[in-house]
Each structure stands twice: as structure tokens, then as C-alpha cells.
Design an enzyme around this catalytic site. Sequence first.
Site, PDB file in Angstrom:
ATOM      1  N   ASP A 170       0.825  -1.215   0.000  1.00 20.32           N
ATOM      2  CA  ASP A 170       0.000   0.000   0.000  1.00 20.32           C
ATOM      3  C   ASP A 170       0.860   1.266   0.000  1.00 20.32           C
ATOM      4  OD1 ASP A 170      -2.019  -1.798   0.146  1.00 20.32           O
ATOM      5  OD2 ASP A 170      -2.619  -1.347   2.184  1.00 20.32           O
ATOM      6  N   ASP A 191      -0.251  -4.287  -3.795  1.00 21.56           N
ATOM      7  CA  ASP A 191      -1.248  -3.195  -3.911  1.00 21.56           C
ATOM      8  C   ASP A 191      -0.585  -1.839  -3.712  1.00 21.56           C
ATOM      9  OD1 ASP A 191      -2.995  -5.331  -4.078  1.00 21.56           O
ATOM     10  OD2 ASP A 191      -3.670  -5.159  -1.998  1.00 21.56           O
ATOM     11  N   ARG A 251      -5.223  -5.976  -9.209  1.00 26.02           N
ATOM     12  CA  ARG A 251      -6.352  -6.788  -8.788  1.00 26.02           C
ATOM     13  C   ARG A 251      -7.469  -5.846  -8.367  1.00 26.02           C
ATOM     14  NH1 ARG A 251      -4.547  -9.742  -3.087  1.00 26.02           N
ATOM     15  NH2 ARG A 251      -3.587  -7.937  -2.064  1.00 26.02           N
TER      16      ARG A 251
END
Length: 369
Positions: A170, A191, A251
Site C-alpha cells: 500500500d 497493492d 487486482r
Amino acid sequence: MPSSLRTTGICIVVAASTDQGWAQVRATGDDGSCGVGLWGCTALLGGDRRAGDDWASGLNCCILSIGTLCANITIFSEKVEIKKPYIILEGDRDQQTVIQYGDGGNVVTSPTFKLNADNFVARYIVFKNTYDNLPSKLDASGVNTTWAPAAAINGDRASFYHCSFSSLQDTLTDAKGRHYFYDCKISGAIDFIWGNAQSIYENCQINSLASKIAPRVGFITAQARESPEENTGFVFKNCHVTGSGPMYLGRAHTNHARVLFAGTTMDNVIRAEGWDGARFKGSENLISFSEANCRGPGANMSKRVKWEKKLSDQEVLLAVYAFSSISSSGADVGEGCSAIGDEKAFSDQIVAAAGHGSYGTGLFSEACG
């Protein structure tokens, strides 16, 4: 002056310039001390001002040049939060100006840098979250990571030029608002560009650190558009995906996620499938993941997921234009306003909006021009 300065605490920008041409920036830490003192538009992190001091709160624009001019300070180890609009944050283009902190486990409280204000520009700044790089945070196989954003961007009309964002998971919380990233480097493994902003990344380096989480696989994006009516999404224009693999392009964080890679060079770090529907398998028809005119060994689309959206050349141009035409006034380029993709023009708009003329002239010319 030392070449680096280690400080701790949380820095919160709540004040800006006065008509005398100087400003003080209030920054509160856990002990009530202040981590930023500003004079002549040069921010020195690690100052010893107290939170109870009389802080300036005049005109609402300031250019913060950190790590330049009066100080040879390049590493600031503290959290920074911008809460006031019309801020230009500048580092040193010749040597890295780093804002770093090590905190993880919470996407709201862990980011090293938080932008919670509109009309913002950053240049030549390295934003790091060092939490997942600490050996004590990894298990024996070295794959134990958690949420550890280097930056969380929540303001509207924000632009970042020649900046770097680094963490493992993140890394860049591109949460909401309209944002432009030019010639930036974003590094991570899981991510590491995620959120629900309307953002374009142009000429950026997307640096995969997937080897650090092996044997797990990595994901570049986790876009979070919640409905087809939302105009949010991520566009990567003329970027370079590099580093170590294996890595997915993205994703789905929500079932209407939207991402486009256009004209991008992809090294051999991308999994053949390209994309992952995550927990929305079976409803991938709602997801808008696309590639157009990309090149390199990682851009081979022969084995991509069958539900990847195929866009016409016109649709690609329209998508890139829609994401590029973000301006400081909320109008698009066609209405006569400069896009935030124009580095100097957007800086001029921010300074002019506060009544200071243009960037590098007038009030700030002597201290920051």
C-alpha cells in the site's frame, strides 16, 4: 549543519504565509513539540518551537522549500500531514530530500505523509515508509508484510513532479480527488498503488519489489471504483514497469475497478495473465482493466485474462484526455484553464489563487524563486 537530521513525532501543517513574506508552520508531536519551523519559506524539520507559540495564519499560500537554501538537511524522520490548501512543497533537485517514518498496520494512521487539503504541488521529495523494511517485522521467510503507506493523498487537484514513493504494501494510497504524477517513482510489492482517485501517472517508473515477498506474488494496483457512474480510475501513460517479479498489473479492490496502461514499457516482471479479479471472480464483466500500445516482454497479451477490456484507439485517447484535463479550478483544459500536468502553470495558479502573483515572482521571489 549535519547531512541528515533524525526527528520523531507528527508534523501537521496548519498555518501559512503572511503579508510580510514569511511564514511559520505549526507541527505538533506526541510531546507537544513542533517539528517544522519556517522562515523565509524554508522549512526546517526538527525545529524546537513549542505548540503554544503564536503562529502566523495570514494569507493562504506558502511555498515550503525543505532541504534547500538555509539548511543542508536531507532526511526527515517524522510523519507529515498537510491540512491547509495552496501549499507547494519542494525538495532539493540535486540531492534527495527524504521524508520517512516506520509505521504499519493501519492505512489511516500509518502513512508517513498525509495530504488532506486541495490545490497542492510537491517536487523532488522522497516519501518513504520504512516499516516493512525492518528485519524485525519479517518472519523467517521474509514475507510477512502489512499496510504501510508512504503517502495518503485525499485532497483534490494535487500534483507530484519528480517525486518518489517507497514501501512494500500500500505504498501510495491514491485515495480520492484528481491527481497528477509526472516523472515519479513508485516502489512496492503488494497493492502499492491503490485507492479511488481519478489519477494519471505520466512518464513514471513503476518499480516492483516482488522478490522481497517471494514466494508470494505481487500486485501493482488495487483500484477501488465503486460504481460505473464514478469517473475515477488510474491511467498509466508512457510509464516503465520494472524491478522484480512475478507481479500482476492489478487486482480489483472493488467490483467496478478501472485501470488503463497506455504506451507503457513492461519488463519481464508481469505474470502472463496480467490481471486478477480477486474476490470478484464471476463478475469480472464489471471490471475495466485495459492495456493499449504497450511494449516489452511483460506486455505480451497472448495469455491475458479473457475478461480484460479491449479499447479502441479513440477510447484510449478519450480516457487519457479525460484524466489529463484536471485543472486547479475544476474546469478542464478546453475551458481555458491550465491542467495540473503543466508543472509551472499549476504552480502559478496555486500562488495566484492566494493573491501572490505567480510562482517565483512577487512575494516569494526572494526566498523561494
